[in-house]
Design a protein around this motif. Structure first.
Motif, PDB file in Angstrom:
ATOM      1  N   ASP A  58      90.928  45.466  18.139  1.00  0.00           N
ATOM      2  CA  ASP A  58      90.697  46.727  18.816  1.00  0.00           C
ATOM      3  C   ASP A  58      91.763  47.765  17.687  1.00  0.00           C
ATOM      4  O   ASP A  58      93.074  47.480  17.811  1.00  0.00           O
ATOM      5  N   THR A  59      90.945  48.507  16.679  1.00  0.00           N
ATOM      6  CA  THR A  59      91.903  48.921  15.603  1.00  0.00           C
ATOM      7  C   THR A  59      92.223  50.286  15.953  1.00  0.00           C
ATOM      8  O   THR A  59      91.157  51.103  16.312  1.00  0.00           O
ATOM      9  N   THR A  92      91.312  59.519  11.172  1.00  0.00           N
ATOM     10  CA  THR A  92      91.229  60.301   9.824  1.00  0.00           C
ATOM     11  C   THR A  92      92.273  60.238   9.042  1.00  0.00           C
ATOM     12  O   THR A  92      92.290  59.984   7.634  1.00  0.00           O
ATOM     13  N   ASP A 112      98.453  61.348  19.622  1.00  0.00           N
ATOM     14  CA  ASP A 112      97.979  60.588  20.549  1.00  0.00           C
ATOM     15  C   ASP A 112      99.387  60.268  21.429  1.00  0.00           C
ATOM     16  O   ASP A 112     100.189  59.988  20.998  1.00  0.00           O
ATOM     17  N   ARG A 146      94.547  61.481  23.792  1.00  0.00           N
ATOM     18  CA  ARG A 146      95.300  62.717  22.976  1.00  0.00           C
ATOM     19  C   ARG A 146      96.298  63.370  23.888  1.00  0.00           C
ATOM     20  O   ARG A 146      95.914  63.694  24.739  1.00  0.00           O
ATOM     21  N   ARG A 201      85.532  63.197  16.982  1.00  0.00           N
ATOM     22  CA  ARG A 201      86.562  63.805  17.328  1.00  0.00           C
ATOM     23  C   ARG A 201      86.063  65.561  17.411  1.00  0.00           C
ATOM     24  O   ARG A 201      85.620  65.861  16.552  1.00  0.00           O
TER      25      ARG A 201
END
Ligand code: WTA
Length: 653
Positions: A414-415, A419, A504, A520, A531
């Motif tokens: 779960d990465t 961006t 976040d 967020r 996003r």
């Protein structure tokens, strides 16, 4: 919060992985802690072929404008292509392309290199040079990856725009980047339908709105009818004809901008996130190696679009830098039916599969309602590793993915990343980290992720706070294109002690220290892993000037898409109801699709005579969020001018 259920890596995994067991992970973390720069320098020398080796690792004299490997020179396309051919991988399959209709094309490393060199030569022949910006508005295709690599080869900075964005969004990006060229296709083929691309480019560039852009290069994908602007439009195949299949790479400084990628922030227009060449490539390659444990015999499949950062790092660059074999898929997960992903995993013997929670949740629903597309109908035994990206994965979806796709034997990475970060930041390593569903676990070695309060002080585990990264890292955002002040303000606010602000919220488990991202903390929504800024959608709504007086947009939880867009609208005419309200809601959705793209269409539209505001005139967003969720309003509403509007806003169209 205690995280009781853990999935330990199997002994096999621990023995064969690039990073072996928690001891292996801890050793890397300790190495980075002992000497941050030396750690990154070692890896940069190991993973990248430098034309001119760097002597300086990090220049922090102008923080937060950090420079990595500053005096080194390299070329990304050389590292991804030539180097692999030189290593004897010329005949190895680089890309397995599967078209929407199931047609498969394989491209070897030698072939990919030849294609990239030809396009690079063609770009040069059109006058594109180092530092010029090229916008790529392409379908998922070999040609899309070739276009990115060809820009990298000549030192042009690409800016890929997702094919779902509207003409207006495309125009904004071409203008902001000052692009000299747009590379596109006649149409894109998705889900059995041909959808326009070139027509949208025509609209974006109409009325000489983008004077910097001289050329539009068109890849003929479908052969559908398109308009043609003589003197501006060029067929890709005609441009390539006669071009040599060799092209000397342009050796650029490590800090040279490889690409811009526009993404949403909390205010204003999307910002052009600028990435470097050397530091970015290092993290793309390193995370592909450690997080995905990529090995020569793997068949890697990242389902992201090249229009998003995931498609940049884990399609266009990371796997190729390591000489891997990867899938590029043109279509959608539900065509011809919702078994498409599983069928493709079986057909291509995919070993590593990386997708978004939204896709998983949608496919769970599909499998539960239709036995024929249930993953158990497919042979998924080739898989050894699964990944998730883009949004939090809820434990139930994680468990389903683990059991039904991974057969209970594949770890799930779960990465967590963005961006702006260029590659994975907080993630399990599959041969090391015990997994906890719903947690992205621990920082990647060398990434100093932490949770702090508003003044930048650490908060204890078990207590939520703001996610930051304390030290610079090689693949970090360099600036916002054309707006270095906005870069500083957005990511390095003075009160946070020089830490990178991710945007976040997060919390660490009291016992394990594992990170869970709580969402967020700014006005950015995450819908299906895409996003979007609430302000962008609000501006799009109020730009419908004949109808809309005022609009406020908030997110609400959604079972499939993670978050859903909910718009509160005050019209310039009496508040509609019934059929009329439905018709106006449709008109507004279409308007937003035209302004931004279909992905930004609000799911719910609620009409009121006015919006709930504080005495000082601020929209009461917390209250709107409660209304959007359908919750009882517990907030003090005594200041509301018109309490009746709460009832009006209760109805969604
Ligand atoms: C969210 C996508 C929870 C997060 C690579 C972040 C995640 C934003 C995860 C970046 C994850 C991404 N768990 N949340 N594993 N991955 N996010 O720029 O809110 O499109 O800030 O990059 O997605 O989205 P972006």
């Amino acid at each position: 919060m205690t995280q009781s259920k853990q999935y330990l890596p199997s002994p096999d995994w621990q023995a064969q992985a690039h990073v072996k067991g928690m001891a292996g992970y801890q050793a890397l973390v300790a190495e980075a802690e002992a000497d941050h720069e030396a750690f990154w320098a070692r890896l940069a020398r190991e993973l990248i072929s430098w034309q001119t080796p760097f002597t300086k690792t990090l220049n922090d004299s102008d923080a937060p404008f950090y420079k990595w490997f500053e005096d080194g020179r390299l070329n990304v396309s050389y590292n991804c292509l030539d180097r692999n051919v030189e290593r004897g991988l010329g005949d190895k399959v680089a890309i397995i392309f599967e078209a929407d209709d199931g047609t498969v094309t394989q491209v070897s490393y030698s072939e990919l290199l030849a294609k990239v060199a030809q396009l690079a030569n063609a770009l040069k022949a059109r006058g594109v040079k180092k530092g010029d910006r090229v916008v790529i508005y392409m379908p998922m295709s070999v040609e899309g990856v070739v276009a990115m690599q060809a820009c990298a080869r000549i030192g042009a900075t690409h800016s890929v725009v997702f094919g779902g964005f509207s003409a207006q969004s495309l125009r904004d990006r071409v203008q902001d980047a000052g692009a000299v060229m747009v590379i596109t296709a006649d149409e894109q083929q998705r889900g059995g339908k041909a959808l326009p691309l070139k027509a949208i480019v025509d609209e974006a560039l109409a009325d000489n709105s983008c004077p910097s852009c001289k050329d539009v290069v068109v890849y003929k994908r479908t052969g559908g009818a398109i308009a043609w602007v003589a003197g501006r439009d060029l067929w890709l195949h005609e441009l390539l004809a006669g071009q040599s299949t060799t092209c000397e790479p342009e050796w650029v400084e490590a800090e040279h901008p490889l690409f811009l990628l526009y993404t949403s922030g909390s205010t204003g227009k999307p910002k052009g996130v600028q990435h470097s060449t050397g530091g970015y490539l290092l993290h793309a390659a390193l995370t592909t190696k450690w997080t995905f444990d990529l090995k020569p015999e793997d068949v890697f499949w990242c389902t992201a679009d090249i229009g998003w950062v995931t498609g940049h790092t884990y399609i266009a660059y990371g796997p190729l830098a390591l000489g891997g074999t990867e899938i590029v898929f043109e279509g959608v997960p539900t065509y011809p039916d919702a078994g498409r992903f599983w069928q493709m995993i079986e057909k291509h013997k995919v070993t590593i599969f990386y997708t978004a929670p939204t896709a998983i949740r949608a496919l769970i629903k599909a499998a539960e309602s239709n036995e024929a597309v249930h993953p158990k109908r497919y042979d998924l035994s080739s898989l050894r590793l699964l990944g998730s990206v883009g949004e939090p994965i809820n434990p139930a979806a994680w468990e389903w993915y683990h059991a039904n796709i991974g057969g209970g034997r594949c770890p799930i990475v779960d990465t967590f990343w963005q961006t702006e970060t260029g590659g994975h930041m907080i993630t399990p390593l599959p041969g090391a980290t015990p997994l906890v569903p719903g947690s992205c676990t621990l920082p990647f070695p060398g990434i100093s992720a932490a949770i702090v309060d508003e003044t930048g002080n650490d908060v204890p585990n078990g207590q939520g706070g703001i996610l930051v990264v304390k030290k610079p890292w090689p693949s970090m955002i360099r600036t916002i294109w054309g707006d270095s002040e906005r870069f500083k303000k957005s990511y390095y606010p003075p009160e946070l002690k020089g830490y990178y602000l991710a945007g976040d919220g997060a919390i660490r488990d009291a016992e394990t220290g594992y990170f869970t991202i709580t969402g967020r903390i700014d006005d950015v929504l995450n819908v299906s892993g895409h996003r979007m800024g609430t302000m962008e959608i609000e501006s799009a709504l109020v730009s419908c000037t004949e109808l809309v007086a005022e609009a406020a947009v908030v997110g609400r939880p959604d079972d499939t898409t993670g978050e859903a867009i909910c718009a509160f609208v005050v019209l310039k005419r009496p508040r509609p109801s019934g059929e009329e309200a439905k018709a106006i809601a449709k008109q507004l959705r279409d308007h937003v699709a035209k302004e931004i793209g279909p992905i930004a269409k609000p799911k719910d539209i609620r009409f009121g005579d006015n919006l709930p505001k504080t005495r000082s005139g601020k929209i009461m967003r917390r209250l709107l969020r409660a209304v959007a969720k359908g919750e009882a309003v517990t907030q003090d509403t005594s200041t509301l001018e018109n309490p009746a509007i709460l009832e009006q806003l209760g109805q969604a169209y």
